[in-house]
Design a protein around this motif. Structure first.
Motif, PDB file in Angstrom:
ATOM      1  N   LEU B 251      33.800  36.491  41.766  1.00 44.64           N
ATOM      2  CA  LEU B 251      34.628  35.284  41.754  1.00 44.64           C
ATOM      3  C   LEU B 251      35.787  35.409  42.737  1.00 44.64           C
ATOM      4  CD1 LEU B 251      34.830  34.328  37.950  1.00 44.64           C
ATOM      5  CD2 LEU B 251      33.586  33.142  39.759  1.00 44.64           C
ATOM      6  N   VAL B 252      36.436  36.556  42.727  1.00 45.30           N
ATOM      7  CA  VAL B 252      37.577  36.757  43.636  1.00 45.30           C
ATOM      8  C   VAL B 252      37.105  36.700  45.085  1.00 45.30           C
ATOM      9  CG1 VAL B 252      39.256  38.482  44.425  1.00 45.30           C
ATOM     10  CG2 VAL B 252      38.997  38.036  41.997  1.00 45.30           C
ATOM     11  N   GLN B 253      35.930  37.294  45.322  1.00 44.48           N
ATOM     12  CA  GLN B 253      35.374  37.293  46.674  1.00 44.48           C
ATOM     13  C   GLN B 253      34.951  35.869  47.078  1.00 44.48           C
ATOM     14  OE1 GLN B 253      32.520  40.420  46.845  1.00 44.48           O
ATOM     15  NE2 GLN B 253      32.467  40.457  49.075  1.00 44.48           N
ATOM     16  N   GLY B 254      34.314  35.179  46.124  1.00 40.64           N
ATOM     17  CA  GLY B 254      33.807  33.832  46.414  1.00 40.64           C
ATOM     18  C   GLY B 254      34.912  32.819  46.641  1.00 40.64           C
ATOM     19  N   TYR B 255      36.004  32.968  45.912  1.00 42.00           N
ATOM     20  CA  TYR B 255      37.101  32.001  46.042  1.00 42.00           C
ATOM     21  C   TYR B 255      38.302  32.591  46.778  1.00 42.00           C
ATOM     22  CZ  TYR B 255      34.507  29.196  42.676  1.00 42.00           C
ATOM     23  OH  TYR B 255      33.529  28.454  42.059  1.00 42.00           O
ATOM     24  N   GLN B 256      38.044  33.545  47.650  1.00 45.00           N
ATOM     25  CA  GLN B 256      39.178  34.214  48.291  1.00 45.00           C
ATOM     26  C   GLN B 256      39.996  33.283  49.170  1.00 45.00           C
ATOM     27  OE1 GLN B 256      38.134  37.475  50.833  1.00 45.00           O
ATOM     28  NE2 GLN B 256      36.155  36.589  51.357  1.00 45.00           N
ATOM     29  N   GLU B 257      39.355  32.189  49.651  1.00 48.20           N
ATOM     30  CA  GLU B 257      40.123  31.254  50.500  1.00 48.20           C
ATOM     31  C   GLU B 257      41.292  30.639  49.732  1.00 48.20           C
ATOM     32  OE1 GLU B 257      37.711  27.398  50.974  1.00 48.20           O
ATOM     33  OE2 GLU B 257      36.219  28.904  50.350  1.00 48.20           O
ATOM     34  N   TYR B 258      41.139  30.595  48.386  1.00 55.29           N
ATOM     35  CA  TYR B 258      42.240  30.062  47.568  1.00 55.29           C
ATOM     36  C   TYR B 258      43.232  31.153  47.146  1.00 55.29           C
ATOM     37  CZ  TYR B 258      38.787  26.351  47.154  1.00 55.29           C
ATOM     38  OH  TYR B 258      37.865  25.390  47.432  1.00 55.29           O
ATOM     39  N   LEU B 259      42.879  32.369  47.477  1.00 55.88           N
ATOM     40  CA  LEU B 259      43.710  33.493  47.005  1.00 55.88           C
ATOM     41  C   LEU B 259      44.355  34.256  48.161  1.00 55.88           C
ATOM     42  CD1 LEU B 259      41.151  34.873  44.381  1.00 55.88           C
ATOM     43  CD2 LEU B 259      43.213  33.586  43.856  1.00 55.88           C
ATOM     44  N   THR B 260      44.464  33.578  49.300  1.00 57.74           N
ATOM     45  CA  THR B 260      44.997  34.265  50.498  1.00 57.74           C
ATOM     46  C   THR B 260      46.420  34.762  50.277  1.00 57.74           C
ATOM     47  OG1 THR B 260      45.495  32.068  51.289  1.00 57.74           O
ATOM     48  CG2 THR B 260      43.582  33.147  52.275  1.00 57.74           C
ATOM     49  N   TRP B 261      47.143  34.076  49.372  1.00 61.82           N
ATOM     50  CA  TRP B 261      48.529  34.502  49.083  1.00 61.82           C
ATOM     51  C   TRP B 261      48.577  35.889  48.447  1.00 61.82           C
ATOM     52  CZ3 TRP B 261      49.597  34.978  43.786  1.00 61.82           C
ATOM     53  CH2 TRP B 261      48.631  34.414  42.929  1.00 61.82           C
ATOM     54  N   LEU B 262      47.404  36.354  47.955  1.00 63.00           N
ATOM     55  CA  LEU B 262      47.347  37.696  47.366  1.00 63.00           C
ATOM     56  C   LEU B 262      46.974  38.762  48.406  1.00 63.00           C
ATOM     57  CD1 LEU B 262      45.557  36.854  44.007  1.00 63.00           C
ATOM     58  CD2 LEU B 262      47.838  37.801  44.241  1.00 63.00           C
ATOM     59  N   GLY B 263      46.719  38.325  49.635  1.00 58.05           N
ATOM     60  CA  GLY B 263      46.344  39.276  50.682  1.00 58.05           C
ATOM     61  C   GLY B 263      44.861  39.171  50.989  1.00 58.05           C
ATOM     62  N   ALA B 264      44.493  39.529  52.228  1.00 60.97           N
ATOM     63  CA  ALA B 264      43.118  39.328  52.697  1.00 60.97           C
ATOM     64  C   ALA B 264      42.093  40.202  51.959  1.00 60.97           C
ATOM     65  CB  ALA B 264      43.048  39.590  54.193  1.00 60.97           C
ATOM     66  N   GLY B 265      42.470  41.427  51.664  1.00 58.48           N
ATOM     67  CA  GLY B 265      41.478  42.338  51.049  1.00 58.48           C
ATOM     68  C   GLY B 265      41.633  42.438  49.546  1.00 58.48           C
ATOM     69  N   PHE B 266      42.126  41.364  48.918  1.00 60.75           N
ATOM     70  CA  PHE B 266      42.434  41.453  47.481  1.00 60.75           C
ATOM     71  C   PHE B 266      41.217  41.813  46.637  1.00 60.75           C
ATOM     72  CE2 PHE B 266      42.912  39.383  43.263  1.00 60.75           C
ATOM     73  CZ  PHE B 266      43.900  40.225  42.771  1.00 60.75           C
ATOM     74  N   HIS B 267      40.029  41.290  47.031  1.00 61.81           N
ATOM     75  CA  HIS B 267      38.842  41.549  46.215  1.00 61.81           C
ATOM     76  C   HIS B 267      38.517  43.046  46.137  1.00 61.81           C
ATOM     77  CE1 HIS B 267      37.081  41.362  50.275  1.00 61.81           C
ATOM     78  NE2 HIS B 267      36.146  42.146  49.803  1.00 61.81           N
ATOM     79  N   VAL B 269      40.749  45.477  45.888  1.00 63.42           N
ATOM     80  CA  VAL B 269      41.648  46.194  44.960  1.00 63.42           C
ATOM     81  C   VAL B 269      41.717  45.522  43.592  1.00 63.42           C
ATOM     82  CG1 VAL B 269      43.109  47.163  46.762  1.00 63.42           C
ATOM     83  CG2 VAL B 269      43.692  44.947  45.788  1.00 63.42           C
ATOM     84  N   PHE B 270      41.059  44.357  43.477  1.00 59.42           N
ATOM     85  CA  PHE B 270      41.127  43.584  42.240  1.00 59.42           C
ATOM     86  C   PHE B 270      40.753  44.426  41.019  1.00 59.42           C
ATOM     87  CE2 PHE B 270      38.024  41.628  39.355  1.00 59.42           C
ATOM     88  CZ  PHE B 270      38.880  40.858  38.593  1.00 59.42           C
ATOM     89  N   THR B 271      39.618  45.177  41.155  1.00 56.77           N
ATOM     90  CA  THR B 271      39.110  45.956  40.023  1.00 56.77           C
ATOM     91  C   THR B 271      40.131  46.965  39.535  1.00 56.77           C
ATOM     92  OG1 THR B 271      37.004  45.797  41.121  1.00 56.77           O
ATOM     93  CG2 THR B 271      37.134  47.328  39.296  1.00 56.77           C
ATOM     94  N   PHE B 272      40.741  47.659  40.497  1.00 60.59           N
ATOM     95  CA  PHE B 272      41.684  48.708  40.098  1.00 60.59           C
ATOM     96  C   PHE B 272      42.963  48.099  39.529  1.00 60.59           C
ATOM     97  CE2 PHE B 272      38.723  50.775  42.896  1.00 60.59           C
ATOM     98  CZ  PHE B 272      38.484  51.963  42.229  1.00 60.59           C
ATOM     99  N   GLY B 273      43.356  46.937  40.089  1.00 62.74           N
ATOM    100  CA  GLY B 273      44.513  46.228  39.539  1.00 62.74           C
ATOM    101  C   GLY B 273      44.261  45.828  38.095  1.00 62.74           C
ATOM    102  N   LEU B 274      43.041  45.332  37.846  1.00 64.68           N
ATOM    103  CA  LEU B 274      42.673  44.920  36.482  1.00 64.68           C
ATOM    104  C   LEU B 274      42.687  46.124  35.541  1.00 64.68           C
ATOM    105  CD1 LEU B 274      41.670  42.475  34.848  1.00 64.68           C
ATOM    106  CD2 LEU B 274      39.334  43.182  35.379  1.00 64.68           C
ATOM    107  N   MET B 275      42.185  47.247  36.050  1.00 68.28           N
ATOM    108  CA  MET B 275      42.155  48.466  35.235  1.00 68.28           C
ATOM    109  C   MET B 275      43.588  48.891  34.863  1.00 68.28           C
ATOM    110  SD  MET B 275      40.552  52.225  36.120  1.00 68.28           S
ATOM    111  CE  MET B 275      41.804  52.719  37.278  1.00 68.28           C
TER     112      MET B 275
END
Lengths: 266, 295
Positions: B251-267, B269-275
């Motif tokens: 989901l993060v990868q698929g909708y990354q265009e809406y999540l650019t404010w979180l940084g380009a490579g957010f998908h 680090v997402f998993t580790f952030g969630l952990m």
């Protein structure tokens, strides 16, 4: 003379500089109930733990029906025929009562892990047979109505009865009962005492028990061994042991105390 | 809506694979309290063996791959767990890091920069499901994950071995006194993890990876957060943790265009952030049991 079901000879266990058991010896003959009593720290639980091979011996030996079992691992002791309950309940919390009892039949199961994983007919048939056995034992101990409950939902007394039933499911040569009525109210205690007596009479099951409730011990046991600071200070029939001056001094106190008290002091 | 459904299905397929990988960690952790950092190299080795033998027969190669990783896992158990019995669990855990480095180095000399095909029967075919065009590999990954996870839970819940496994992981001493051989169960746990490694490795080599390459060895590390999120002591938690991570990642990868404010490579680090978030709120993981320590 027949071979004792349990023969403990010169049992000696040291924890560092402390001698927990010092040349303790006794025999338990087939079908008899033998009690080990003594003040806290006398070494009663250590006797159980050495027979179960949870604690290694420094000296001495343990024979079960003539076969030496000391020096083995705990699971090998169980396989040899030692079944036991625990002072602090050893039930498995995320299992139902039936599952706890099924663990008692584990050793008699023959289905391999792959047969179990593939649910082969042999494994399914065996599981059905074990469930029937468990159901019979539960009826004997009077816990049939608890089988589908988890142990966390049971009263303390019921948990103790489940532990007893699980040990019976192992079909042991010798049953070790570690404080079977500790923490029970008088009614539960009387019920448990009756259950142990009727099981002993019906099955002729050789039983070794550790207990602080002197009324229970004196009414149930055929023989009593008394320990104090790891040493055996008396051994014999309850009526003889309760009058032994050394036992009175070390453990029981004045005779009037033993007649009336139901629970032993700490 | 169709896009979301596509992401969810793909995420579930990836999450199922993460779940199987996480289950490999959890099974060993429950049985021995060791976090097996060599699990990633088991995954790579299993997939590599399948790729090597698949020109003969994919299914035959899969059986050989499973056999190799099971034997390797049993050897590791024998060398690390048995010889280190009674020592600090941390020492054994660090030894698995060493084993991982040894196996990855050996794999590097063999695989190098190659991309080896597994020649699986489903290949790059597409299927239409509920109006969605899906790569068949993703559906196979999802299906196999479900079948393996359900089989494992049935085994755990209803068989005498599963019962023994549950008992030994809760109260080792009491289980031993029921006649349960703790050494046998420890070996069984490692063998199960070894088999899971090859199965998940082969599926990963079809989706999301295009074949077997060295990157496959690091995928298990990506699945470690799934095990931690679910709770290292919980087998169902491993699968649910895997699904959370897999679906979240897609989901993060698929909708990354809406999540650019979180940084380009957010998908990434997402998993580790969630952990980290889960650990802050619930250190034992979502389905793990809180450890009670007597004061």
């Amino acid at each position: 003379m027949s071979t004792p079901d349990l023969a403990v000879a010169d049992l000696t266990v040291r924890f560092g500089g402390v001698t927990a058991l010092d040349h303790v010896s006794f025999d338990v003959m087939p079908g008899r109930i033998h009690a080990v009593i003594g003040p806290n720290g006398a070494g009663k639980s250590t006797v159980f733990n050495t027979i179960s091979n949870l604690v290694p011996l420094d000296e001495g030996s343990v024979h079960l029906a003539g076969v030496r079992i000391d020096g083995r691992s705990a699971h090998e002791s169980a396989a040899a025929g030692v079944g036991r309950t625990f002072q602090n309940l050893g039930l498995f919390s995320d299992m139902t009562v039936e599952e706890n009892l099924l663990l008692g039949t584990y050793l008699r199961g023959r289905a391999g892990w792959l047969a179990c994983a593939l649910r082969l007919p042999s494994a399914t048939l065996e599981a059905r047979r074990m469930r029937a056995e468990v159901s019979d034992v539960a009826a004997t101990v009077g816990i049939s109505d608890l089988l589908k409950q988890t142990q966390t939902s049971l009263s303390y007394g019921d948990r103790k009865r489940v532990e007893l039933a699980r040990a019976l499911c192992m079909r042991p040569t010798v049953l070790l009962l570690d404080e079977p009525v500790a923490g029970m109210n008088p009614l539960e205690s009387a019920t448990m005492t009756g259950t142990i007596r009727s099981i002993n009479e019906a099955l002729g099951l050789t039983t070794l028990l550790v207990e602080h409730d002197m009324n229970m011990v004196m009414s149930l046991a055929d023989t009593v061994t008394v320990l104090n600071f790891g040493r055996m200070i008396a051994d014999g029939p309850p009526d003889v042991v309760r009058k032994d001056p050394a036992v009175v001094e070390a453990y029981l106190g004045a005779p009037s105390d033993t007649d009336s008290s139901t629970k032993e002091h700490a | 809506m169709k896009e979301l459904a596509f992401f969810l299905l793909s995420g579930a397929a990836l999450g199922g694979l993460y779940g199987l990988l996480a289950l490999g960690f959890v099974v060993i952790y429950k049985a021995t309290h060791v976090l097996n950092f060599a699990h990633g190299s088991f995954v790579l080795l299993g997939a590599y063996v399948v790729a090597r033998f698949s020109s003969w027969s994919f299914w035959g190669a899969l059986a050989i791959g499973v056999l190799v990783t099971v034997v390797l896992a049993l050897l590791a158990e024998r060398l690390l767990i048995r010889t280190m019995a009674g020592r600090a669990v941390l020492s054994v855990t660090i030894m698995t890091v060493g084993l991982d480095i040894v196996l990855l180095t050996a794999a590097r000399t063999e695989i190098n920069t190659q991309l080896l095909p597994t020649r699986d029967p489903w290949g790059d075919k597409q299927v239409v499901l509920l109006g969605l065009v899906m790569p068949q590999a993703r559906l196979v990954a999802l299906l196999v994950s479900i079948v393996v996870a359900v089989s494992f839970f049935i085994w755990l819940r209803y068989s005498r071995w599963g019962l023994a496994f549950r008992a030994a992981t809760e109260k080792r001493e009491a289980a031993a006194l029921m006649g349960i051989g703790l050494g046998t169960l420890s070996a069984l746990a490692w063998a199960i993890a070894g088999a899971l490694a090859t199965v998940s490795g082969v599926l990963l080599a079809t989706y999301p990876y295009p074949g077997v390459n060295l990157d496959l060895g690091t995928i298990a590390l990506a699945a470690l957060p799934a095990a931690v999120i679910g709770g290292l002591e919980s087998a169902p938690g491993a699968i649910i943790g895997g699904l959370i991570v897999g679906i979240g990642q897609i989901l993060v990868q698929g909708y990354q265009e809406y999540l650019t404010w979180l940084g380009a490579g957010f998908h990434e680090v997402f998993t580790f952030g969630l952990m980290l978030l889960v650990l802050l709120v619930r250190p034992q993981g979502l389905f793990g049991q809180k450890e009670i320590v007597r004061a």
